[in-house]
Design a protein around this motif. Sequence first.
Motif, mmCIF file in Angstrom:
data_model
loop_
_atom_site.group_PDB
_atom_site.id
_atom_site.type_symbol
_atom_site.label_atom_id
_atom_site.label_comp_id
_atom_site.label_asym_id
_atom_site.label_seq_id
_atom_site.Cartn_x
_atom_site.Cartn_y
_atom_site.Cartn_z
ATOM 1 N N THR A 237 114.467 103.959 130.284
ATOM 2 C CA THR A 237 113.524 103.239 129.425
ATOM 3 C C THR A 237 114.024 103.187 127.991
ATOM 4 O OG1 THR A 237 111.630 103.834 130.810
ATOM 5 C CG2 THR A 237 111.157 103.190 128.537
ATOM 6 N N THR A 238 114.551 104.314 127.506
ATOM 7 C CA THR A 238 115.069 104.351 126.144
ATOM 8 C C THR A 238 116.328 103.499 126.012
ATOM 9 O OG1 THR A 238 114.223 106.613 126.008
ATOM 10 C CG2 THR A 238 115.655 105.889 124.242
ATOM 11 N N ALA A 239 117.201 103.558 127.013
ATOM 12 C CA ALA A 239 118.407 102.714 126.990
ATOM 13 C C ALA A 239 118.031 101.234 127.041
ATOM 14 C CB ALA A 239 119.314 103.072 128.157
ATOM 15 N N ALA A 240 116.999 100.894 127.811
ATOM 16 C CA ALA A 240 116.529 99.507 127.875
ATOM 17 C C ALA A 240 115.921 99.085 126.543
ATOM 18 C CB ALA A 240 115.507 99.355 128.993
ATOM 19 N N THR A 241 115.249 100.014 125.865
ATOM 20 C CA THR A 241 114.706 99.726 124.540
ATOM 21 C C THR A 241 115.842 99.455 123.553
ATOM 22 O OG1 THR A 241 112.888 101.246 125.038
ATOM 23 C CG2 THR A 241 113.107 100.540 122.766
ATOM 24 N N LEU A 242 116.896 100.269 123.652
ATOM 25 C CA LEU A 242 118.091 100.045 122.832
ATOM 26 C C LEU A 242 118.674 98.658 123.104
ATOM 27 C CD1 LEU A 242 120.286 101.396 120.936
ATOM 28 C CD2 LEU A 242 121.465 102.025 123.044
ATOM 29 N N GLN A 243 118.706 98.287 124.373
ATOM 30 C CA GLN A 243 119.228 96.972 124.756
ATOM 31 C C GLN A 243 118.348 95.851 124.200
ATOM 32 O OE1 GLN A 243 119.149 96.212 129.008
ATOM 33 N NE2 GLN A 243 120.872 94.805 128.890
ATOM 34 N N ALA A 244 117.044 95.996 124.320
ATOM 35 C CA ALA A 244 116.128 94.971 123.841
ATOM 36 C C ALA A 244 116.188 94.803 122.329
ATOM 37 C CB ALA A 244 114.696 95.312 124.272
ATOM 38 N N ALA A 245 116.479 95.894 121.613
ATOM 39 C CA ALA A 245 116.558 95.840 120.148
ATOM 40 C C ALA A 245 117.894 95.307 119.649
ATOM 41 C CB ALA A 245 116.301 97.231 119.567
ATOM 42 N N GLY A 246 118.832 95.067 120.549
ATOM 43 C CA GLY A 246 120.139 94.556 120.163
ATOM 44 C C GLY A 246 121.169 95.634 119.937
ATOM 45 N N GLY A 247 120.787 96.898 120.122
ATOM 46 C CA GLY A 247 121.728 97.993 119.914
ATOM 47 C C GLY A 247 122.891 97.973 120.884
ATOM 48 N N MET A 248 122.617 97.535 122.103
ATOM 49 C CA MET A 248 123.682 97.461 123.093
ATOM 50 C C MET A 248 124.700 96.398 122.711
ATOM 51 S SD MET A 248 123.954 99.417 125.742
ATOM 52 C CE MET A 248 122.295 99.727 126.314
ATOM 53 N N ASP A 249 124.230 95.290 122.196
ATOM 54 C CA ASP A 249 125.147 94.240 121.744
ATOM 55 C C ASP A 249 126.034 94.737 120.605
ATOM 56 O OD1 ASP A 249 124.143 92.418 123.562
ATOM 57 O OD2 ASP A 249 122.638 91.639 122.183
ATOM 58 N N TYR A 250 125.440 95.520 119.721
ATOM 59 C CA TYR A 250 126.215 96.075 118.607
ATOM 60 C C TYR A 250 127.302 97.016 119.111
ATOM 61 C CZ TYR A 250 127.261 98.925 114.481
ATOM 62 O OH TYR A 250 127.905 99.601 113.485
ATOM 63 N N LEU A 251 126.949 97.884 120.073
ATOM 64 C CA LEU A 251 127.926 98.819 120.631
ATOM 65 C C LEU A 251 129.032 98.071 121.379
ATOM 66 C CD1 LEU A 251 125.565 101.645 121.966
ATOM 67 C CD2 LEU A 251 127.125 101.790 120.023
ATOM 68 N N VAL A 252 128.642 97.053 122.131
ATOM 69 C CA VAL A 252 129.633 96.262 122.871
ATOM 70 C C VAL A 252 130.596 95.579 121.901
ATOM 71 C CG1 VAL A 252 129.950 94.234 124.332
ATOM 72 C CG2 VAL A 252 128.217 95.930 124.919
ATOM 73 N N ARG A 253 130.068 95.101 120.777
ATOM 74 C CA ARG A 253 130.915 94.443 119.786
ATOM 75 C C ARG A 253 131.928 95.430 119.186
ATOM 76 N NH1 ARG A 253 127.844 89.958 116.395
ATOM 77 N NH2 ARG A 253 127.171 89.654 118.552
ATOM 78 N N LEU A 254 131.465 96.660 118.944
ATOM 79 C CA LEU A 254 132.392 97.682 118.451
ATOM 80 C C LEU A 254 133.467 97.990 119.495
ATOM 81 C CD1 LEU A 254 129.980 100.276 116.747
ATOM 82 C CD2 LEU A 254 131.473 98.617 115.621
ATOM 83 N N ALA A 255 133.026 98.132 120.758
ATOM 84 C CA ALA A 255 133.973 98.416 121.828
ATOM 85 C C ALA A 255 134.969 97.275 122.005
ATOM 86 C CB ALA A 255 133.212 98.657 123.139
ATOM 87 N N GLU A 256 134.483 96.044 121.858
ATOM 88 C CA GLU A 256 135.363 94.879 122.002
ATOM 89 C C GLU A 256 136.467 94.899 120.950
ATOM 90 O OE1 GLU A 256 134.924 90.022 122.533
ATOM 91 O OE2 GLU A 256 133.196 91.255 121.985
ATOM 92 N N LYS A 257 136.130 95.285 119.722
ATOM 93 C CA LYS A 257 137.136 95.361 118.659
ATOM 94 C C LYS A 257 138.196 96.400 118.993
ATOM 95 C CE LYS A 257 134.207 93.813 114.835
ATOM 96 N NZ LYS A 257 133.584 94.202 113.536
ATOM 97 N N ILE A 258 137.744 97.546 119.537
ATOM 98 C CA ILE A 258 138.688 98.608 119.909
ATOM 99 C C ILE A 258 139.620 98.127 121.020
ATOM 100 C CG2 ILE A 258 138.890 100.919 120.904
ATOM 101 C CD1 ILE A 258 136.196 101.573 119.575
#
Length: 446
Positions: free
Chosen positions: A59-80
């Motif tokens: 539920t908390t991970a889904a909340t992170l996803q809904a808030a856009g936090g997952m997109d932010y992390l993916v963008r950081l990972a993509e740069k790496i």
Amino acid sequence: MIWLEFAILLAAILVGARMKGIGLGVMGMVALAVYIFIFRMRPADPPIDVMLIILAVVTTAATLQAAGGMDYLVRLAEKILRSKPSLIVLLGPLVTYIFTLFAGTAHITYSLLPIIAEVSTKKKIRPERALSISVISSHLAITASPISAATAALLTILSGKIELLDILRVCIPATIIGTLAGVVVCWKKGKELAKDPVFLEKMKDPDFAASIEADVQESKAPLLPGAKASVLIFGLAVLLIVLVGAFPNMLPSFGEGKSNMAVDTTGHIKMAAVIELVMLAAAAAIMLFCRTTAAAVAKASLFNSGAQAVVSIFGVVWMSATFMQTNTGIIESTLGNMVRAAPWTFAIALFILSALLFSQAATTKALMPLGLSLGILPAHLVAMFPAVNGDFFLPGYPTLLAAINFDRTGSTQIGKYLVNHSFMIPGIVSVAVSVAAGFFLAGILL
């Protein structure tokens, strides 16, 4: 009689695995009904604690996803990943490992696998190499994450004997060593793309060849306003859980008395309850301060994945626990001497059951209590914890199938004989090395 009961258990698992999704859970309940009403077996306790942890964390991970936090992390990972494409076989698994360690679930890697596949293809590195070990590393990280349901289940079983920090300081380095061993065996795995007949045949299609050669720009879509803040809140919640696990005296004590699902007999709050409280409080904070809604959380893909996991855990663990409880005496007398003489052999049982259950948490909950009753030292059970990552053995786990689908070159595949698939060698090597490293570290640290 035990063999008939075991056959029913095995049949339920195999049929449920073919049904996919909640199939394992519902077929587990069918077998449990047979056990109770036909064989008159006394039902064991349902795995409520593991189910609640999965619900809270997902539920908390889904909340992170809904808030856009997952997109932010993916963008950081993509740069790496794009910064050093020639090292994708190393960077891919390290990034998926860190993501899963942070989030407590391997489902978070779905957004990373297409990036890993694309970077590999553009660099003309066989995608199978990076994808196979990246999937395995994400599974290993579950048994090193402080907030995963599997870790919480092990901590509950070993309560009073092992602390959370003990599990982390053994399993984090052990699984990293196992991941690096998998990287080594994958570094030159399979034919180079330039010599791969399947890839060469695909390249005869002009559209496919053009898509391979085309440059792909990084996503420039704006992040949601609360994306970065949601990651910070989630990270602080994980840090708080680790701190509480390392310093349990931080928690209030309510005096000795009757235990319940939240408090043990000494009056201390159980670690499982702490994870549930902190995670859901973090979800509330993200919704309040990061401009997302409960409706958006319910629609997140991670929330759907978590709901399926809860149903699967409910049925299959309750069924397995009932079988184990009824036949504990026979199992102990059969395996006792062997396991006491060579404790590491219990890791084989963990691996086999996890290959059938497709769940680290379910395997831990079903089999680790048996390890304790057989007299295996708690430190040795921690060392063997990575062995519950046998869910890659039969290629039906969602992350494996996703990796296969994301590989446009066709290099990542299921073999003709089902078990000769792309994940088999890196999986066996990584798990075996992780367990061996776990025994070494447990001997030093515990």
